[in-house]
Design a protein around this motif. Structure first.
Motif, PDB file in Angstrom:
ATOM      1  N   GLU A 199       0.810  -1.217   0.000  1.00 34.73           N
ATOM      2  CA  GLU A 199       0.000   0.000   0.000  1.00 34.73           C
ATOM      3  C   GLU A 199       0.851   1.278   0.000  1.00 34.73           C
ATOM      4  OE1 GLU A 199      -3.688   1.774   2.641  1.00 34.73           O
ATOM      5  OE2 GLU A 199      -3.074  -0.306   2.866  1.00 34.73           O
ATOM      6  N   PHE A 200       1.893   1.296   0.848  1.00 30.80           N
ATOM      7  CA  PHE A 200       2.646   2.545   1.050  1.00 30.80           C
ATOM      8  C   PHE A 200       4.090   2.483   0.548  1.00 30.80           C
ATOM      9  CE2 PHE A 200      -0.503   2.563   4.500  1.00 30.80           C
ATOM     10  CZ  PHE A 200      -0.963   3.870   4.477  1.00 30.80           C
ATOM     11  N   GLY A 201       4.509   1.286   0.077  1.00 29.62           N
ATOM     12  CA  GLY A 201       5.926   1.013  -0.168  1.00 29.62           C
ATOM     13  C   GLY A 201       6.730   2.144  -0.793  1.00 29.62           C
ATOM     14  N   ASN A 202       6.178   2.782  -1.819  1.00 25.51           N
ATOM     15  CA  ASN A 202       6.960   3.798  -2.518  1.00 25.51           C
ATOM     16  C   ASN A 202       7.101   5.099  -1.734  1.00 25.51           C
ATOM     17  OD1 ASN A 202       7.458   2.108  -4.661  1.00 25.51           O
ATOM     18  ND2 ASN A 202       5.478   2.601  -5.626  1.00 25.51           N
ATOM     19  N   ASP A 203       6.371   5.194  -0.613  1.00 27.66           N
ATOM     20  CA  ASP A 203       6.494   6.385   0.238  1.00 27.66           C
ATOM     21  C   ASP A 203       7.197   6.082   1.562  1.00 27.66           C
ATOM     22  OD1 ASP A 203       5.063   8.133  -1.493  1.00 27.66           O
ATOM     23  OD2 ASP A 203       3.220   7.088  -0.900  1.00 27.66           O
ATOM     24  N   ILE A 204       7.649   4.849   1.726  1.00 28.38           N
ATOM     25  CA  ILE A 204       8.285   4.483   3.013  1.00 28.38           C
ATOM     26  C   ILE A 204       9.785   4.774   2.951  1.00 28.38           C
ATOM     27  CG2 ILE A 204       8.858   2.571   4.573  1.00 28.38           C
ATOM     28  CD1 ILE A 204       6.081   1.388   3.890  1.00 28.38           C
ATOM     29  N   ALA A 205      10.211   5.679   3.818  1.00 32.71           N
ATOM     30  CA  ALA A 205      11.637   6.007   3.887  1.00 32.71           C
ATOM     31  C   ALA A 205      12.413   4.888   4.541  1.00 32.71           C
ATOM     32  CB  ALA A 205      11.838   7.307   4.679  1.00 32.71           C
ATOM     33  N   ALA A 206      11.855   4.356   5.631  1.00 36.80           N
ATOM     34  CA  ALA A 206      12.632   3.369   6.389  1.00 36.80           C
ATOM     35  C   ALA A 206      11.748   2.530   7.296  1.00 36.80           C
ATOM     36  CB  ALA A 206      13.675   4.079   7.256  1.00 36.80           C
ATOM     37  N   ILE A 207      12.268   1.348   7.589  1.00 39.93           N
ATOM     38  CA  ILE A 207      11.753   0.565   8.720  1.00 39.93           C
ATOM     39  C   ILE A 207      12.752   0.777   9.851  1.00 39.93           C
ATOM     40  CG2 ILE A 207      11.324  -1.731   9.659  1.00 39.93           C
ATOM     41  CD1 ILE A 207      10.826  -2.757   6.873  1.00 39.93           C
ATOM     42  N   ARG A 227      14.204 -11.226   7.896  1.00 33.37           N
ATOM     43  CA  ARG A 227      14.537 -11.449   6.486  1.00 33.37           C
ATOM     44  C   ARG A 227      13.547 -10.700   5.564  1.00 33.37           C
ATOM     45  NH1 ARG A 227      19.012 -12.353   4.801  1.00 33.37           N
ATOM     46  NH2 ARG A 227      18.398 -11.241   2.951  1.00 33.37           N
ATOM     47  N   ALA A 228      12.264 -10.764   5.945  1.00 31.32           N
ATOM     48  CA  ALA A 228      11.227 -10.104   5.127  1.00 31.32           C
ATOM     49  C   ALA A 228      11.470  -8.601   5.088  1.00 31.32           C
ATOM     50  CB  ALA A 228       9.840 -10.413   5.686  1.00 31.32           C
ATOM     51  N   MET A 229      11.896  -8.032   6.211  1.00 28.06           N
ATOM     52  CA  MET A 229      12.170  -6.591   6.231  1.00 28.06           C
ATOM     53  C   MET A 229      13.269  -6.236   5.239  1.00 28.06           C
ATOM     54  SD  MET A 229      12.407  -5.475  10.127  1.00 28.06           S
ATOM     55  CE  MET A 229      11.505  -6.504  11.197  1.00 28.06           C
ATOM     56  N   ARG A 230      14.320  -7.047   5.274  1.00 24.27           N
ATOM     57  CA  ARG A 230      15.458  -6.786   4.373  1.00 24.27           C
ATOM     58  C   ARG A 230      14.988  -6.846   2.915  1.00 24.27           C
ATOM     59  NH1 ARG A 230      19.389  -3.738   4.436  1.00 24.27           N
ATOM     60  NH2 ARG A 230      18.205  -3.189   2.611  1.00 24.27           N
ATOM     61  N   GLU A 231      14.214  -7.864   2.623  1.00 25.64           N
ATOM     62  CA  GLU A 231      13.787  -8.051   1.230  1.00 25.64           C
ATOM     63  C   GLU A 231      12.836  -6.946   0.774  1.00 25.64           C
ATOM     64  OE1 GLU A 231      12.401 -12.088   1.277  1.00 25.64           O
ATOM     65  OE2 GLU A 231      14.469 -12.839   1.428  1.00 25.64           O
ATOM     66  N   LEU A 232      11.914  -6.559   1.655  1.00 33.76           N
ATOM     67  CA  LEU A 232      10.963  -5.500   1.277  1.00 33.76           C
ATOM     68  C   LEU A 232      11.682  -4.164   1.104  1.00 33.76           C
ATOM     69  CD1 LEU A 232       7.969  -6.550   3.534  1.00 33.76           C
ATOM     70  CD2 LEU A 232       7.950  -6.433   1.031  1.00 33.76           C
ATOM     71  N   CYS A 233      12.627  -3.883   1.985  1.00 32.06           N
ATOM     72  CA  CYS A 233      13.376  -2.629   1.848  1.00 32.06           C
ATOM     73  C   CYS A 233      14.138  -2.619   0.521  1.00 32.06           C
ATOM     74  CB  CYS A 233      14.339  -2.439   3.028  1.00 32.06           C
ATOM     75  SG  CYS A 233      13.488  -1.889   4.516  1.00 32.06           S
ATOM     76  N   ASP A 234      14.741  -3.751   0.178  1.00 32.03           N
ATOM     77  CA  ASP A 234      15.455  -3.826  -1.105  1.00 32.03           C
ATOM     78  C   ASP A 234      14.489  -3.643  -2.274  1.00 32.03           C
ATOM     79  OD1 ASP A 234      17.882  -4.163   0.087  1.00 32.03           O
ATOM     80  OD2 ASP A 234      17.899  -6.352  -0.069  1.00 32.03           O
ATOM     81  N   ALA A 235      13.339  -4.288  -2.187  1.00 31.47           N
ATOM     82  CA  ALA A 235      12.385  -4.234  -3.304  1.00 31.47           C
ATOM     83  C   ALA A 235      11.817  -2.831  -3.503  1.00 31.47           C
ATOM     84  CB  ALA A 235      11.253  -5.234  -3.061  1.00 31.47           C
ATOM     85  N   TYR A 236      11.616  -2.088  -2.412  1.00 29.57           N
ATOM     86  CA  TYR A 236      10.946  -0.786  -2.527  1.00 29.57           C
ATOM     87  C   TYR A 236      11.895   0.413  -2.375  1.00 29.57           C
ATOM     88  CZ  TYR A 236       6.383  -3.047  -2.507  1.00 29.57           C
ATOM     89  OH  TYR A 236       5.283  -3.797  -2.836  1.00 29.57           O
ATOM     90  N   GLY A 237      13.188   0.136  -2.221  1.00 29.36           N
ATOM     91  CA  GLY A 237      14.135   1.257  -2.083  1.00 29.36           C
ATOM     92  C   GLY A 237      13.996   1.989  -0.756  1.00 29.36           C
ATOM     93  N   SER A 238      13.516   1.290   0.277  1.00 31.63           N
ATOM     94  CA  SER A 238      13.452   1.882   1.623  1.00 31.63           C
ATOM     95  C   SER A 238      14.707   1.461   2.384  1.00 31.63           C
ATOM     96  CB  SER A 238      12.229   1.367   2.380  1.00 31.63           C
ATOM     97  OG  SER A 238      11.073   1.455   1.565  1.00 31.63           O
ATOM     98  N   LEU A 239      14.997   2.177   3.461  1.00 29.89           N
ATOM     99  CA  LEU A 239      16.183   1.831   4.245  1.00 29.89           C
ATOM    100  C   LEU A 239      15.773   0.998   5.463  1.00 29.89           C
ATOM    101  CD1 LEU A 239      18.188   5.199   4.270  1.00 29.89           C
ATOM    102  CD2 LEU A 239      18.330   3.289   2.660  1.00 29.89           C
ATOM    103  N   LEU A 240      16.638   0.067   5.827  1.00 37.18           N
ATOM    104  CA  LEU A 240      16.397  -0.736   7.028  1.00 37.18           C
ATOM    105  C   LEU A 240      17.288  -0.203   8.149  1.00 37.18           C
ATOM    106  CD1 LEU A 240      15.073  -3.113   8.460  1.00 37.18           C
ATOM    107  CD2 LEU A 240      16.836  -4.609   7.503  1.00 37.18           C
ATOM    108  N   ILE A 241      16.642   0.313   9.192  1.00 31.75           N
ATOM    109  CA  ILE A 241      17.398   0.831  10.344  1.00 31.75           C
ATOM    110  C   ILE A 241      17.305  -0.191  11.466  1.00 31.75           C
ATOM    111  CG2 ILE A 241      17.697   2.705  12.006  1.00 31.75           C
ATOM    112  CD1 ILE A 241      16.032   4.504  10.143  1.00 31.75           C
ATOM    113  N   PHE A 242      18.431  -0.768  11.841  1.00 33.07           N
ATOM    114  CA  PHE A 242      18.462  -1.641  13.016  1.00 33.07           C
ATOM    115  C   PHE A 242      18.807  -0.770  14.210  1.00 33.07           C
ATOM    116  CE2 PHE A 242      19.239  -6.421  11.988  1.00 33.07           C
ATOM    117  CZ  PHE A 242      18.016  -6.470  11.345  1.00 33.07           C
ATOM    118  N   ASP A 243      17.863  -0.672  15.134  1.00 34.62           N
ATOM    119  CA  ASP A 243      18.148   0.050  16.378  1.00 34.62           C
ATOM    120  C   ASP A 243      18.801  -0.944  17.336  1.00 34.62           C
ATOM    121  OD1 ASP A 243      18.282   1.404  18.697  1.00 34.62           O
ATOM    122  OD2 ASP A 243      16.145   1.919  18.826  1.00 34.62           O
TER     123      ASP A 243
END
Ligand SMILES: Cc1ncc(COP(=O)(O)O)c(C=O)c1O
Length: 438
Positions: A199-207, A227-243
């Motif tokens: 729904e929002f993928g192209n507007d998501i800056a980061a997880i 793993r799903a987070m990594r793959e979705l971030c790659d697919a949609y050009g969002s960044l994955l932030i590990f806190d």
């Protein structure tokens, strides 16, 4: 039988003075301990023990909420700090120490190619999110119910830790206009993650995620979820932030990224990285980090950034961790307590669920598993707090909220653990009698 008030009588006097000085009498909400008439005050600490102003010795599993993996007042850290102090302690200029420190961080966190060293975990996550938005030119961030990323507006939405303990999932004063760009999803739920990205993928800056949740009790991630987070971030050009403010240097020298073998685009560190002194780090790919001032337009600055005392304490701590023995002791302690506490509770007729990983553990008065924040909410918090108070009177300080996590350290030797288990046996028995009495 000693009551809390009788044991901690001087603390009552101190708290009476504190209430007119600090909101709620404290400087951070969980320190109040809502089930107690007032908090106990500490005058010193060493190894696995706290000593209160009354001279009561407590085995500590709160461990200042995470930074003290070597134990309180570790001599190697103390020596490193004293050495810095001999030469003054802040210059407002770059230091050689910050280079040595950052090279050490990068060696353990290869994804952190460049970093900025700030003062708290809160600053680290706030800057990481700002940077992610600037880099992607997108507005939305995804966070998870129960994850706590510090006390700033971007993430104080369904947050854990003190915010959960005090039932303020969204802080007053956080603008709806800001909160609406923070999408909150259930932890460990791949389906809702995929749906949200559709729904929002192209507007998501980061997880932004706690790769192991340590702020809503302890919640362990399913590998597929990370793993799903990594793959979705790659697919949609969002960044994955590990806190990794908690997990950094705790799960392993390379944190959750090493432990789970998953790469983050941006990483935040704190707690152990400062060896018990204030620190925060945000870092990641050079291409992204170059956007930070003065090389780029994303503003960050700080009088106390890269403070030499924190760097010296952090570096000394990491060097000690490189010897591996702190992990063997701390992890063995958490494992043994986790394995035994379920049996101990069972003997007194309580069903509990125990979660542990590396040197962290937490238990819940409930049946069934704990996979997300709702599972934690379903636990009987009152029983946890009652047990907590009983343990305190017997010399054991468990973490003061169901929504926090117990930490072990290199000072939690087998003798300390055995003493802990003895106290827990007594405490669960007393809890059973109290519940019977109603
Ligand atoms: C995962 C996580 N992120 C961020 C923070 C905020 O760090 P600080 O309290 O240093 O601001 C915390 C603090 O508990 C934390 O656990």
């Amino acid at each position: 039988m000693d009551t809390y008030e009788r044991l901690f009588s001087k603390s009552r006097e101190l708290y009476a003075r504190a209430v007119s000085l600090f909101p709620g009498g404290v400087n951070s909400p969980v320190r109040l301990m809502k089930h107690l008439p007032y908090p106990f005050y500490v005058k010193r600490a060493e190894g696995a023990y706290l000593e209160t102003v009354e001279g009561v010795r407590l085995i500590d599993y709160c461990m200042a909420f995470g930074p003290l993996i070597l134990g309180h007042a570790h001599p190697v850290v103390k020596e490193a700090v004293l050495k810095v102090l001999e030469n003054g302690w802040i210059y407002g200029t770059p230091t050689e120490l910050e280079i040595e420190y950052a090279e050490t961080i990068r060696r353990h966190f290869p994804t952190v190619e460049m970093m900025r060293i700030v003062n708290t975990g809160t600053e680290a996550t706030m800057n990481a999110i700002r940077l992610a938005r600037a880099y992607t030119r997108r507005k939305y961030i995804v966070k998870f119910d129960g994850c706590y990323h510090g006390a700033h507006d971007y993430t104080l939405v369904k947050a854990g830790s003190g915010a959960a303990t005090w039932g303020v999932p969204t802080s007053a004063g956080v603008l709806e206009e800001v909160a609406k760009y923070t999408l909150v999803l259930p932890y460990n739920d791949v389906h809702s993650l995929e749906k949200t990205f559709k729904e929002f993928g192209n507007d998501i800056a980061a997880i932004i995620v706690e790769p192991v949740v340590g702020n809503f009790g302890l919640i362990i991630p399913d590998y597929e979820f990370l793993r799903a987070m990594r793959e979705l971030c790659d697919a949609y050009g969002s960044l994955l932030i590990f806190d990794e403010v908690i997990t950094g240097f705790r799960l392993a020298l390379g944190g959750a990224q090493e432990f789970f073998n998953i790469r983050a685009d941006l990483t935040t560190l704190g707690k152990i990285a400062g060896g018990g002194f204030p620190i925060g780090i945000f870092g990641g790919k050079s291409e992204i980090m170059r956007l930070v001032t003065p090389s780029g337009p994303v503003y960050n600055a700080g009088t106390f950034n890269a403070h030499p005392v924190s760097l010296a304490a952090g570096l000394a701590t990491v060097r000690e961790l490189e010897k591996e023995y702190p992990y063997s002791i701390a992890n063995a302690a958490a494992r043994k307590i986790a394995e035994e506490i379920e049996k101990i509770a069972g003997k007194s007729g309580f069903d509990i669920v125990v979660k542990y990983i590396a040197s962290m553990f937490q238990f819940y008065f409930k049946k069934g598993d704990v996979k997300n924040a709702d599972d934690v909410r379903a636990a009987d918090e009152k029983l946890y707090l009652k047990l907590h108070e009983i343990c305190l009177r017997k010399g054991l300080y468990l973490t003061p909220s169901q929504y926090e996590v117990n930490f072990t350290s290199a000072a939690h030797t087998d003798d300390v653990v055995n003493e802990t288990l003895r106290i827990l046996e007594e405490a669960f028995r007393e809890l059973r009698s109290e519940v019977r009495r109603g």
